[in-house]
Write an enzyme that holds these catalytic residues in place. Structure first.
Site: not given
Lengths: 449, 75
Positions: A242, A169, A296, A213, A280, A121, A205-206
């Site tokens: 989700k 995930g 993927r 999303h 995303e 990431k 991260e903020k």
């Protein structure tokens, strides 16, 4: 879109609904198919659907679906030409993708190099930023020590998000609301990440409150161009996973949509992205920032298929075979509105897992209703794998029409023997905020507070 | 005495206590794992672990007794 697939055979390195989904297209394309299965999945639907099935080990994922060597061995023994990984398990494992290529097989997915870069990431964030994609304020790489974490936290302020560099995930993320919790949250995220991914590195991260999303479906063609197949709004989540997705997103306008499409396309082309993937993003107050790239096929890909008429798995096979996909159309037109409702084997109040045996299974039907599942009455839902047992997908000419169909389809779905979240799905579909389209990632928390 | 039970089918990921350990109410006896979710199972009383019926890697079902905790000094 039909036509020759070029690939003549495939081993599907997965189980459950996604294995069945990939096998369905393989059959339509006239490909010979091989399934793999664990002890727990003997006699399951994906095993039946394939032309051939190979037992690859014990029920625990590490003994079967995560054992790359056994899967490649199964592919060689059955003489298939390619491997499709589905999602989860080894789908974003660069070493496995490389192992498949080294065995002389076709890998139906992005290159190992791209998977590796996007799987980290911190690296993905750096690369996307360098390519001009907006990123969120945060530490520019993995945290090295507590002092650095405190400096970054002081700079960008709370709330913050601690994220596992190797995460995915929905696992390996914690929200820090108060700077006093920072150290402890970093510690616990790192411990969990070490256990889940074998890598305890985390970044900061903020945390964007009131964000949606929204993700962009891309398909890198064999000739280097990248197609964009629209967006999906996945703001309805529990435990960062989700539950309901829809396309188009009711939360972005055409100007922002176009900005996001162009940014995703440009970055993916620069990365040399091939095959299917998802960029995303978080959207807040009319702006978007990078979240991650899923290298993927995505769980929620069917809603994109419903509005474009494209079979994404078939196009994946075409790209992998090195032939023209999507007929060369980089912006396939989209029509109407599609919603996916994930049916989980879990209690609808607390979302606790509910393994068991399905005693009754009656899926809804309809012209614009699609159910992707890997189960039926008599099947056992074991504790070994994900609780997703079906994806209920509906299409309507517009959002109200899709919502109406969704309500009816959920009401018509009968599953007995395990608890499911179907009552919760109805709750969301009847919620004023969801119905209005003015919802964000806090929707589920609000319903359960 | 309290029987500490599993409330769902799961794999035992971690056993947090040993026989003879003193535990307090709310302390995790074991951590179960089901469908990729970790679920701690806590002691319902203060006491001593009298029996431990499961080990790491075992599969347990709803209602299975994982451990028995006895009150301290409960004559």
């Amino acid at each position: 879109m039909s036509g020759p697939s070029i690939l003549d055979s495939v081993l599907v390195a997965n189980r459950g609904e996604i294995a069945c989904r990939v096998l369905r297209t393989a059959r339509q394309l006239g490909m010979r198919s091989v399934a793999v299965y664990s002890d727990a999945d003997e006699g399951s639907l994906h095993v039946e659907m394939a032309d051939e099935a190979v037992h690859i080990g014990g029920s625990r994922a590490a003994e079967s679906y995560l054992d790359g060597a056994r899967i490649v061995d199964a592919a060689k023994r059955t003489g298939v030409q390619s491997i499709h990984p589905g999602y989860g398990f080894l789908a974003e494992n660069a070493d496995f993708a490389q192992m498949v290529l080294n065995a002389g097989l076709v890998w139906v997915g992005p290159s190992p190099e791209v998977i590796r870069a996007m799987g980290d990431k911190a690296q993905a964030r750096r690369e996307m930023a360098a390519l001009g994609f907006p990123v969120n304020a945060g530490s520019d790489g993995p945290l090295t020590d507590v002092e650095q974490a405190k400096r970054v936290a002081a700079e960008i302020g709370t709330p913050l998000m601690v994220k596992a560099v190797a995460g995915g995930g929905g696992i390996g993320m914690r929200i820090v609301k108060d700077a006093a919790q920072l150290e402890q949250m970093i510690e616990s995220t790192s411990t969990q990440a070490e256990r889940s991914f074998g890598d305890g590195a985390v970044l900061l991260e903020k945390y964007l409150a009131n964000a949606r999303h929204v993700e962009i479906q891309i398909l890198g063609l064999h000739d280097g161009r990248v197609a964009v197949l629209g967006e999906r709004d996945c703001s309805v989540q529990r435990r960062f996973q989700k539950v309901i997705e829809e396309t188009p997103s009711p939360g972005i306008d055409d100007t922002l949509r176009e900005q996001m499409f162009s940014a995703a396309q440009k970055a993916a082309e620069a990365l040399g992205y091939r095959n299917a993937g998802t960029v995303e993003c978080l959207v807040s107050e009319g702006e978007f920032v990078f979240l991650e790239v899923n290298a993927r096929l995505q769980v929620e890909h069917p809603i994109t298929e419903m509005v474009t008429g494209v079979d994404l798995v078939a196009e994946q096979f075409r790209v992998a075979a090195g032939v023209l996909a999507l007929g060369g159309e980089c912006r396939p037109p989209r029509k109407g509105h599609a919603i996916e409702l994930r049916v989980y084997a879990e209690d609808p109040r607390r979302f606790f897992p509910s393994p068991g045996t399905i005693t009754k299974w009656q899926a809804p039907t309809g012209k614009h209703v699609r159910v992707d599942s890997g189960f039926r009455a008599g099947d056992e839902i074991t504790p070994f794998y994900d609780p997703l047992i079906a994806k209920l997908v509906v299409w309507g000419i517009d959002r109200p029409a899709a919502l109406e169909d969704a309500r009816r389809a959920v009401a018509d779905f009968v599953i007995e023997g395990v608890k499911t979240n179907l009552p919760f799905l109805t709750e969301v579909l009847d919620d004023d905020q969801f119905t209005s389209g003015e919802y964000d990632t806090h929707l589920v928390d609000r319903l359960r507070s | 005495m309290a029987e500490i039970k599993a409330d769902l089918t799961a794999n035992v990921w971690r056993v947090q206590v040993g026989v003879g350990d003193i535990v307090s109410k709310g302390q995790a006896i074991a951590v179960l794992e089901s469908m990729k979710m970790e679920i701690p199972v806590e002691s319902t009383i203060d006491g001593v672990v009298e029996a431990l019926n499961v080990g790491e890697g075992d599969v347990v079902h709803e209602g299975d007794v994982l451990a028995v905790v006895a009150e301290v000094g409960g004559f």
